[in-house]
Write a protein that holds these residues in place. Structure first.
Motif, PDB file in Angstrom:
ATOM      1  N   ASP A  97       0.836  -1.191   0.000  1.00 11.28           N
ATOM      2  CA  ASP A  97       0.000   0.000   0.000  1.00 11.28           C
ATOM      3  C   ASP A  97       0.875   1.247   0.000  1.00 11.28           C
ATOM      4  O   ASP A  97       1.147   1.832   1.043  1.00 11.28           O
ATOM      5  CB  ASP A  97      -0.910  -0.050   1.234  1.00 11.28           C
ATOM      6  CG  ASP A  97      -1.939   1.061   1.215  1.00 11.28           C
ATOM      7  OD1 ASP A  97      -1.884   1.910   0.311  1.00 11.28           O
ATOM      8  OD2 ASP A  97      -2.787   1.059   2.114  1.00 11.28           O
ATOM      9  N   ALA A 120       0.475   4.323  -1.062  1.00 12.95           N
ATOM     10  CA  ALA A 120      -0.100   5.621  -0.669  1.00 12.95           C
ATOM     11  C   ALA A 120      -0.120   5.757   0.849  1.00 12.95           C
ATOM     12  O   ALA A 120       0.330   6.766   1.403  1.00 12.95           O
ATOM     13  CB  ALA A 120      -1.510   5.748  -1.229  1.00 12.95           C
ATOM     14  N   SER A 121      -0.636   4.721   1.530  1.00  8.88           N
ATOM     15  CA  SER A 121      -0.667   4.778   2.996  1.00  8.88           C
ATOM     16  C   SER A 121       0.735   4.926   3.544  1.00  8.88           C
ATOM     17  O   SER A 121       0.977   5.721   4.467  1.00  8.88           O
ATOM     18  CB  SER A 121      -1.288   3.506   3.571  1.00  8.88           C
ATOM     19  OG  SER A 121      -2.611   3.375   3.141  1.00  8.88           O
ATOM     20  N   LEU A 122       1.663   4.149   2.980  1.00  7.32           N
ATOM     21  CA  LEU A 122       3.044   4.182   3.460  1.00  7.32           C
ATOM     22  C   LEU A 122       3.594   5.604   3.402  1.00  7.32           C
ATOM     23  O   LEU A 122       4.030   6.163   4.417  1.00  7.32           O
ATOM     24  CB  LEU A 122       3.897   3.239   2.601  1.00  7.32           C
ATOM     25  CG  LEU A 122       5.397   3.260   2.884  1.00  7.32           C
ATOM     26  CD1 LEU A 122       5.682   2.683   4.258  1.00  7.32           C
ATOM     27  CD2 LEU A 122       6.166   2.488   1.829  1.00  7.32           C
ATOM     28  N   ILE A 176       1.623   8.287   5.679  1.00  9.61           N
ATOM     29  CA  ILE A 176       1.822   8.149   7.133  1.00  9.61           C
ATOM     30  C   ILE A 176       3.243   8.570   7.502  1.00  9.61           C
ATOM     31  O   ILE A 176       3.463   9.281   8.492  1.00  9.61           O
ATOM     32  CB  ILE A 176       1.542   6.698   7.592  1.00  9.61           C
ATOM     33  CG1 ILE A 176       0.052   6.390   7.472  1.00  9.61           C
ATOM     34  CG2 ILE A 176       1.998   6.482   9.029  1.00  9.61           C
ATOM     35  CD1 ILE A 176      -0.836   7.263   8.322  1.00  9.61           C
ATOM     36  N   ALA A 216      -2.359  12.585   8.096  1.00  5.25           N
ATOM     37  CA  ALA A 216      -2.523  11.156   8.381  1.00  5.25           C
ATOM     38  C   ALA A 216      -3.864  10.638   7.879  1.00  5.25           C
ATOM     39  O   ALA A 216      -3.989   9.472   7.521  1.00  5.25           O
ATOM     40  CB  ALA A 216      -2.380  10.899   9.887  1.00  5.25           C
ATOM     41  N   THR A 217      -4.897  11.518   7.830  1.00  5.96           N
ATOM     42  CA  THR A 217      -6.204  11.020   7.387  1.00  5.96           C
ATOM     43  C   THR A 217      -6.287  10.904   5.867  1.00  5.96           C
ATOM     44  O   THR A 217      -7.229  10.309   5.358  1.00  5.96           O
ATOM     45  CB  THR A 217      -7.347  11.958   7.842  1.00  5.96           C
ATOM     46  OG1 THR A 217      -7.039  13.272   7.427  1.00  5.96           O
ATOM     47  CG2 THR A 217      -7.547  11.899   9.343  1.00  5.96           C
ATOM     48  N   LEU A 218      -5.330  11.469   5.130  1.00  4.78           N
ATOM     49  CA  LEU A 218      -5.415  11.445   3.668  1.00  4.78           C
ATOM     50  C   LEU A 218      -5.597  10.042   3.074  1.00  4.78           C
ATOM     51  O   LEU A 218      -6.420   9.864   2.184  1.00  4.78           O
ATOM     52  CB  LEU A 218      -4.193  12.144   3.049  1.00  4.78           C
ATOM     53  CG  LEU A 218      -4.152  13.660   3.230  1.00  4.78           C
ATOM     54  CD1 LEU A 218      -2.879  14.238   2.633  1.00  4.78           C
ATOM     55  CD2 LEU A 218      -5.369  14.300   2.568  1.00  4.78           C
ATOM     56  N   PRO A 219      -4.822   9.033   3.548  1.00  7.98           N
ATOM     57  CA  PRO A 219      -5.001   7.720   2.908  1.00  7.98           C
ATOM     58  C   PRO A 219      -6.304   7.007   3.297  1.00  7.98           C
ATOM     59  O   PRO A 219      -6.624   5.993   2.703  1.00  7.98           O
ATOM     60  CB  PRO A 219      -3.771   6.930   3.401  1.00  7.98           C
ATOM     61  CG  PRO A 219      -3.332   7.604   4.645  1.00  7.98           C
ATOM     62  CD  PRO A 219      -3.688   9.044   4.470  1.00  7.98           C
ATOM     63  N   ALA A 220      -7.053   7.514   4.270  1.00 12.97           N
ATOM     64  CA  ALA A 220      -8.288   6.836   4.666  1.00 12.97           C
ATOM     65  C   ALA A 220      -9.265   6.840   3.498  1.00 12.97           C
ATOM     66  O   ALA A 220      -9.310   7.786   2.716  1.00 12.97           O
ATOM     67  CB  ALA A 220      -8.904   7.532   5.873  1.00 12.97           C
ATOM     68  N   GLU A 221     -10.056   5.763   3.400  1.00 15.46           N
ATOM     69  CA  GLU A 221     -10.910   5.634   2.219  1.00 15.46           C
ATOM     70  C   GLU A 221     -12.181   6.463   2.303  1.00 15.46           C
ATOM     71  O   GLU A 221     -12.828   6.728   1.298  1.00 15.46           O
ATOM     72  CB  GLU A 221     -11.232   4.159   1.973  1.00 15.46           C
ATOM     73  CG  GLU A 221     -10.113   3.510   1.167  1.00 15.46           C
ATOM     74  CD  GLU A 221     -10.109   2.002   1.248  1.00 15.46           C
ATOM     75  OE1 GLU A 221     -10.721   1.450   2.175  1.00 15.46           O
ATOM     76  OE2 GLU A 221      -9.481   1.380   0.379  1.00 15.46           O
ATOM     77  N   ARG A 222     -12.537   6.862   3.516  1.00 18.13           N
ATOM     78  CA  ARG A 222     -13.751   7.676   3.649  1.00 18.13           C
ATOM     79  C   ARG A 222     -13.513   9.053   3.043  1.00 18.13           C
ATOM     80  O   ARG A 222     -12.517   9.696   3.309  1.00 18.13           O
ATOM     81  CB  ARG A 222     -14.091   7.796   5.137  1.00 18.13           C
ATOM     82  CG  ARG A 222     -15.384   8.511   5.340  1.00 18.13           C
ATOM     83  CD  ARG A 222     -15.813   8.516   6.783  1.00 18.13           C
ATOM     84  NE  ARG A 222     -16.839   9.543   6.923  1.00 18.13           N
ATOM     85  CZ  ARG A 222     -17.337   9.922   8.072  1.00 18.13           C
ATOM     86  NH1 ARG A 222     -16.893   9.357   9.177  1.00 18.13           N
ATOM     87  NH2 ARG A 222     -18.255  10.849   8.121  1.00 18.13           N
ATOM     88  N   ILE A 225       0.158   1.617   9.024  1.00 16.92           N
ATOM     89  CA  ILE A 225       0.242   1.617   7.553  1.00 16.92           C
ATOM     90  C   ILE A 225      -0.414   0.365   6.975  1.00 16.92           C
ATOM     91  O   ILE A 225      -1.177   0.428   6.022  1.00 16.92           O
ATOM     92  CB  ILE A 225       1.715   1.694   7.096  1.00 16.92           C
ATOM     93  CG1 ILE A 225       2.320   3.026   7.531  1.00 16.92           C
ATOM     94  CG2 ILE A 225       1.817   1.523   5.583  1.00 16.92           C
ATOM     95  CD1 ILE A 225       3.821   3.105   7.349  1.00 16.92           C
ATOM     96  N   TYR A 249      -6.574   5.791  14.144  1.00 20.83           N
ATOM     97  CA  TYR A 249      -5.149   5.738  13.810  1.00 20.83           C
ATOM     98  C   TYR A 249      -4.453   7.109  13.751  1.00 20.83           C
ATOM     99  O   TYR A 249      -3.291   7.193  14.139  1.00 20.83           O
ATOM    100  CB  TYR A 249      -4.921   4.898  12.532  1.00 20.83           C
ATOM    101  CG  TYR A 249      -5.134   5.603  11.229  1.00 20.83           C
ATOM    102  CD1 TYR A 249      -4.148   6.431  10.708  1.00 20.83           C
ATOM    103  CD2 TYR A 249      -6.303   5.438  10.504  1.00 20.83           C
ATOM    104  CE1 TYR A 249      -4.351   7.092   9.511  1.00 20.83           C
ATOM    105  CE2 TYR A 249      -6.507   6.094   9.311  1.00 20.83           C
ATOM    106  CZ  TYR A 249      -5.524   6.924   8.818  1.00 20.83           C
ATOM    107  OH  TYR A 249      -5.714   7.580   7.638  1.00 20.83           O
TER     108      TYR A 249
END
Lengths: 325, 147, 499
Positions: free
Chosen positions: B72, B74-76, B79, B106-112, C220, C393
């Motif tokens: 993942d 994007a999350s990596l 974060i 930090a909330t950017l990769p969240a899917e919501r 992550i 998180y």
């Protein structure tokens, strides 16, 4: 506002600051004062600083906040003090190492003592004692030097690290006594005492407070102390100076001092130096410090600068000798 | 099904770290003797050992089959960016500004989707942080951005 | 004075109202701040330190000690529910505790951790009371050679923990040891792998390492993991209580872990860490189905938790009688005593019996309080898992950064967390165990300095490791651990050949 009055006020202020340094800074401190300590909360440099800043905050009428930035033998604390410098309210306390020997022992301390640091005053000094296990049967300095002189590296001694006060003091002692001992580095006095009592190493220079309880318990003997006068916390321990053929001016002490970033107003430094000297003259403060193994050593900023210069030279010569080996 | 790439790459990276550290230590630090081991001895020995273990991990992976693992990216990156921003901004933006910015990143990769919940969450976490660390634990931290 | 009188003296001291209040204050504060990963006891004790100026040294010590062991109860919460261990010993708790949470059995894991911590502490107290004199002398009997071999034994025994293949376990330990080399070399003063950063002279910050490898990597990996989002749905209410099968599995691991911990705790420096890893390794070796470990075995939580709590109790003996602090928090407590002019040392038991035995009695009272407070709280902590992960998180990230910062106030350490987090995520993908890396990181520098010190003292003669009985014993034990699996393989192959 009338410009000429402003100008006159400014002139008056300028004259006052020359004539009456203490009152010219009447508006100082205008915000909380920060004191950086390069050791963790609860360590002995930290406690010394807390004893002083507690009284200092009453006298200055502003909170004095301790900022612990432990690391690299106190060097990190000084670096962090310099980073925050410039507001006239940032100071620090330090042990002798970063002011005298760190420049020699470390690749890069990130500061230059002469250019970046303004001494304020010494706070306290602590001598070291030479201790051996009582099981060794060695009871005085003369028999210790005889045993150490039997052959090269006949005896081992522990210290709290390469280039630490305990290491350099032992090397200074060995050079003066004309013997050579094998250095075994540890990380704390407690480890050194445990190893001496366990019979693994023979001796060590250490803070009197680290040794005296073992002397009381009968497991360790202390043979001498490195101060130039008998020390309050261990009054019965003989001086090394002038004993067993060593020179009369043998003296090796750790110290703790109050510092400011270079460029801090001279008047502020003089005020702080005077306030701290008064704090240190309080018998209760003296007794608390002595209980931890520290003898108060108040003085002026110049006294501290002289001490830094003298110690830098003395330990520099010892380091030269170690490096030559 | 494919080759066990995570094992192959993981092992190779470890082997490279090992040999790199060993080489750097060998170049820069004294190895010493058995009686007086130098500062270089341990890092060189450990580096060589790590290189060996890394190869033992990597080689069998070439013949083994495994299911792919989700990587993942994007999350990596986001974060890690959030943590970095926290570290770099704390001395300048103070606790309030730093916590707020970190939560937003930090909330950017969240899917919501949407920004309202992100803003509200950032405010809420900043408030809790200030209450716990500044008011409760009295950590000496600048609270507001330094102008 | 016999044991019974000592205990009575201690109890009568610890039950004085003002001492009792400080004890309660300490454990309460400890168990709440312990939940904040990485911050825990350290920040709380620094906060309380100025307060202790105005207290009697006995009361100060009892309160700070309460924070210390109280924080271990709290620390289990973050490790088990969020995989956020602040110390190497709680990293062991995550190995099986966190998988239990993922299976919806987080409540049982917490219950197990609390009960094991409590029982482990009791074992520690009993051992301390019976053997105080012997324990206080134990450290002087261990020389550099003995420490070096004991810790190597610890690494060998733990090397199979959490790793699917032996090579992976050894690789992680070696990497940890290598990372442990960063900083000033004790023996020579050389600055290794610091690349001009004074912040690295004392080595990598342990909390930064733990937070990066576990916390950041876990966040992550889970942001877009649908399984994690739905974890709340899998927690039925009755899962808070252990089944009869769970309960049946607890007593022996607790007893073994507690005994191991009591012994290793008396050796200053690594007691808690070594006990937790060895207790885990022991349970795995003794288990009938070792493959259950790492997938939510209650024994994997019980043994280590009992072990590290027992160790943290007996660790007070070397701290008070030799002045050797086991960790930075113990050092802080020693500092609090020294502020009051109480110099820890061999005379402590005789000169200040009310302080020593009062402390021991307060351990009992404090732990009883802790379990009474914490068992009802399990429900509340579990409710935290019902918070959608998207909301949880970002808070974890902010809190762990501040936890790292609280250790020594350097923003540099937070920047490091980002790099370590990257490594941690890659390790998750390659299924490499961060717990073993932490063990290597903690034990590596101690092995190196003790090994080199032993050789220096022996003037370069390697036979020193076989001549000292304690050292020789650990060498032998390590050989057995390494050779037995090889011998089993050989026997299996021969058996196959005979067919």
């Amino acid at each position: 506002m009338n410009t000429s009055i402003t100008w006159r006020l400014a002139l008056a202020g300028a004259i006052c600051s020359v004539v009456l340094p203490a009152t010219a800074q009447a508006d100082w401190p205008s915000q909380p004062v920060r004191v950086f300590v390069g050791f963790p909360a609860g360590s002995s440099p930290d406690v010394l600083a807390r004893i002083v800043t507690e009284a200092l905050s009453e006298r200055l009428g502003q909170p004095v906040v301790i900022e612990n930035r432990p690391g690299a033998g106190g060097v990190i604390g000084i670096q962090q003090m310099l980073v925050s410098a410039g507001d006239g309210h940032t100071f620090g306390t330090t042990i002798n190492g970063p002011m005298t020997t760190a420049q020699r022992m470390m690749d890069d301390t990130g500061f230059n003592v002469a250019e970046d640091i303004a001494p304020v005053t010494l706070l306290a000094t602590s001598p070291l004692v030479l201790a051996v296990a009582s099981a060794s049967g060695i009871e005085d300095l003369e028999s210790f030097i005889a045993a150490a002189g039997a052959e090269v590296d006949a005896l081992t001694y522990g210290s709290v690290g390469q280039g630490s006060g305990a290491h350099l003091t032992a090397e200074l002692f060995a050079a003066e006594a004309g013997v050579s001992m094998l250095h075994i580095p540890f990380t704390s006095y407690a480890e050194v005492t445990t190893s001496i009592i366990g019979g693994e190493i023979n001796a060590g220079f250490m803070a009197p407070s680290a040794a005296m309880s073992f002397v009381e318990a009968g497991t360790m003997n202390v043979l001498g102390i490195t101060s130039s006068e008998p020390f309050g916390q261990a009054p019965d321990v003989p001086l090394i100076a002038g004993n067993a053929g060593l020179s009369d001016d043998f003296r090796a002490e750790l110290w703790n001092g109050f510092i400011a970033p270079a460029g801090t107003d001279e008047a502020i430094i003089a005020r702080l130096s005077a306030e701290i000297t008064e704090i240190l003259s309080d018998p209760e403060v003296q007794e608390r410090m002595l209980g931890m193994g520290w003898q108060v050593a108040p003085g002026t900023a110049d006294d501290m600068a002289d001490r830094i210069a003298a110690d830098t030279e003395m330990w520099g010569a010892v380091i030269d000798r170690i490096e030559a080996q | 099904m494919q080759r066990d790439w995570p094992e192959v790459w993981g092992g190779l990276i470890l082997a490279m770290i090992g040999i790199g550290a060993a080489f750097y230590a060998w170049q820069n630090y004294d190895l010493g003797t058995l009686r007086q081991m130098g500062p270089g001895f341990f890092p060189v020995a450990m580096g060589v050992a790590l290189c060996g273990f890394g190869l033992i991990i990597a080689l069998p992976g070439l013949w083994r089959r495994s299911e792919g693992v989700p990587f993942d990216i994007a999350s990596l990156l986001l974060i890690l960016a959030a943590v970095l921003v926290f570290g770099l901004a704390l001395p300048r933006l103070g606790l309030v500004g730093t916590a707020f910015a970190t939560v937003l990143i930090a909330t950017l990769p969240a899917e919501r989707r949407g920004w309202v919940w992100r803003g509200v969450l950032a405010l809420a976490i900043t408030l809790v942080t200030v209450l716990v660390f500044h008011v409760g634990l009295r950590m000496t931290l600048p609270l507001w951005p330094r102008l | 004075m016999n044991t019974w009188d000592s205990l009575l003296l201690g109890l009568s001291f610890a039950l004085q109202p003002h001492v009792l209040v400080y004890c309660i204050l300490g454990v309460l504060l400890g168990s709440f701040v312990g939940v904040l990963p990485g911050i825990g006891a350290m920040a709380a004790i620094s906060l309380l330190l100025p307060l202790t100026f105005y207290m009697s040294p006995e009361a100060a010590l009892i309160m700070l000690a309460g924070v210390y062991y109280g924080a271990q109860y709290g620390g289990a919460v973050a490790s088990i529910l969020l995989r956020l261990p602040g110390t190497p010993q709680s990293a062991v708790t995550t190995l099986d505790g966190y998988p239990m949470t993922q299976q919806g059995r987080g409540g049982i894991a917490l219950f197990t951790a609390m009960v094991s911590s409590f029982s482990g502490s009791l074992i520690g107290i009993v051992v301390l009371v019976m053997l105080a004199g012997w324990l206080s002398g134990l450290a002087t009997r261990f020389g550099a050679a003995d420490y070096a071999m004991m810790m190597i034994f610890g690494l060998v025994a733990a090397s199979t923990i959490g790793a699917s293949r032996p090579a992976k376990g050894f690789a992680m330990i070696t990497l940890g040891v290598l990372l442990g080399c960063i900083g000033t070399d004790v023996n020579s003063g050389a600055q290794r792998f610091t690349f001009g950063h004074a912040e690295l002279l004392d080595g990598l910050n342990l909390v930064a390492l733990a937070m990066g490898l576990f916390g950041v990597a876990e966040v992550i990996a889970n942001i877009r993991n649908p399984e994690r989002q739905s974890i709340a749905a899998r927690i039925p209410l009755r899962s808070l209580l252990p089944t009869r099968d769970d309960l049946r599995r607890l007593p022996l691991p607790i007893l073994r872990g507690g005994t191991l911990g009591s012994f290793f705790g008396a050796l200053p420096g690594t007691g808690s860490t070594l006990s937790a890893f060895l207790a885990y390794a022991t349970e795995r070796r003794l288990a009938r189905q070792p493959e259950r470990f790492g997938k939510g075995a209650v024994e994997g939580v019980a043994g280590p938790e009992a072990g590290n709590n027992a160790a943290s109790i007996t660790a007070f003996t070397p701290t008070l009688t030799l002045g050797i602090p086991g960790d930075p928090i113990m050092a802080l407590m020693l500092g609090a005593l020294i502020i009051h002019g109480v110099q820890p040392g061999p005379m402590m038991l005789e000169a200040r019996p009310e302080m020593f035995w009062g402390l021991v009695a307060s351990f009992g009272i404090g732990n009883l309080l802790l379990i009474l407070i914490n068992l009802p709280l399990i429900g509340i902590w579990i409710a935290m898992l019902r918070i959608p992960f998207n909301y949880l998180y970002p808070a974890i990230i902010v809190f762990l950064c501040l936890g790292v910062y609280s250790v020594r106030g350097l923003a540099f350490d937070i920047v490091l967390v980002a790099g370590i987090g990257l490594a941690g995520y890659l390790m998750t993908l390659a299924k490499l165990s961060p717990a073993l890396l932490l063990l290597g990181f903690v034990l590596g520098p101690l092995i190196e300095t003790n090994l080199r010190r032993a050789l220096l003292i022996a003037r370069g003669d390697p036979m020193v490791f076989l001549e000292r009985p304690i050292s020789a014993g650990f060498v032998l034990a390590s050989m057995v651990l390494l050779l037995v699996p090889l011998w089993k393989i050989w026997r299996r192959k021969r058996a196959a050949a005979d067919f």
